[in-house]
Scaffold this motif. Structure first.
Motif, mmCIF file in Angstrom:
data_model
loop_
_atom_site.group_PDB
_atom_site.id
_atom_site.type_symbol
_atom_site.label_atom_id
_atom_site.label_comp_id
_atom_site.label_asym_id
_atom_site.label_seq_id
_atom_site.Cartn_x
_atom_site.Cartn_y
_atom_site.Cartn_z
ATOM 1 N N GLY A 39 0.807 -1.234 0.000
ATOM 2 C CA GLY A 39 0.000 0.000 0.000
ATOM 3 C C GLY A 39 0.826 1.263 0.000
ATOM 4 N N VAL A 44 -4.958 2.755 -3.262
ATOM 5 C CA VAL A 44 -6.282 2.426 -2.721
ATOM 6 C C VAL A 44 -6.616 0.967 -3.031
ATOM 7 C CG1 VAL A 44 -8.749 2.944 -2.887
ATOM 8 C CG2 VAL A 44 -7.077 4.810 -2.919
ATOM 9 N N ALA A 45 -6.336 0.553 -4.252
ATOM 10 C CA ALA A 45 -6.613 -0.822 -4.669
ATOM 11 C C ALA A 45 -5.816 -1.149 -5.926
ATOM 12 C CB ALA A 45 -8.103 -1.013 -4.946
ATOM 13 N N ARG A 83 -10.144 -7.184 -8.058
ATOM 14 C CA ARG A 83 -9.752 -5.991 -7.297
ATOM 15 C C ARG A 83 -9.280 -6.375 -5.893
ATOM 16 N NH1 ARG A 83 -12.087 -1.801 -4.166
ATOM 17 N NH2 ARG A 83 -11.394 0.295 -4.772
ATOM 18 N N THR A 85 -7.059 -5.032 -2.261
ATOM 19 C CA THR A 85 -6.675 -3.842 -1.502
ATOM 20 C C THR A 85 -5.363 -4.112 -0.747
ATOM 21 O OG1 THR A 85 -8.155 -4.585 0.244
ATOM 22 C CG2 THR A 85 -9.031 -2.942 -1.264
#
Lengths: 147, 83
Positions: A39, A44-45, A83, A85
């Motif tokens: 991250g 964000v993703a 998707r 995270t």
């Protein structure tokens, strides 16, 4: 024995590692690698796009190649798509052999080839917008040592 | 010929895949790229710079000089970034 899976859902690293052991007593070493979504820079993703039929054939071909180079007793590769995270798992590579050196080398070989040959693409989402990740020259350099 | 597009190639063209009846003169990936460029602005944008583009024919990585025929599956995409 080998298994290759491309899936949206998460995987259980403990279950994958346990599945590498045939319990016959011939395995002396299991090496595994888990890749995570990092991250950094306000990510964000990350959404992974892929070419399903070619992913299967490319990964299977490199698993077969690894088996010709090292005496492997089991290989498992799991790669997620969709998707994800930060902190989520993306990829698992696990290799079992009689001795550690073959297991370490084969796991690294498979990761280097996954990064440079398997048809996956990462789209990063940040507050500023979405961008496709560019391939890294360093990854191309890493794969050259196996030629 | 079955054509597939991934990542930003798909976004620029606006399609993930299509079946295209290409003329017999289109016998290589390079000729196919020239043919596709004339199909519209999205294709022109996708195929503007071939240095950043990769191709697979029948799910095998190959080069722009590779031969293609009507029954082939041809995929265009940027360099891969998995793992």
């Amino acid at each position: 024995m080998s298994e290759v899976r491309v899936q949206r859902e998460d995987f259980d690293p403990g279950a994958e590692i346990a599945a590498l052991n045939d319990m016959a007593g011939s395995i002396g070493a299991i090496a595994s690698f888990i890749g995570l979504v990092r991250g950094d820079d306000g990510l964000v993703a990350m959404t992974l796009d892929h070419y399903p039929a070619m992913c299967e054939s490319e990964i299977a071909a490199h698993v077969a190649e690894a088996k010709t180079r090292w005496p492997l007793l089991a290989v498992r590769v799991v790669h997620r798509v969709g998707r994800l995270t930060p902190g989520e798992r993306i990829v698992f590579v696990g290799v079992a052999s009689a001795h550690r050196q073959a297991a370490f080398h084969a796991a690294e070989f498979l990761m280097d080839y996954l990064k440079t040959r398997a048809p996956f693409w990462k789209l990063e989402e940040r507050a500023s917008g979405a961008n496709w990740v560019e391939a890294r020259v360093q990854d191309d350099e890493s794969v050259k040592r196996w030629r | 010929m079955k054509l597939l597009y991934f990542a930003w190639v798909r976004q620029r063209i606006g399609l993930s895949e299509e079946e295209v009846a290409v003329p017999a003169s289109v016998a290589s990936v390079a000729a196919l790229v020239d043919y596709l460029r004339r199909r519209g602005a999205g294709y022109e944008a996708a195929f503007r710079d071939l240095k950043g583009l990769r191709v697979a024919v029948n799910q095998q990585h190959t080069g722009f000089d590779a031969a293609v025929g009507p029954n082939d599956e041809v995929a265009f995409f940027p360099p891969v970034t998995g793992g």
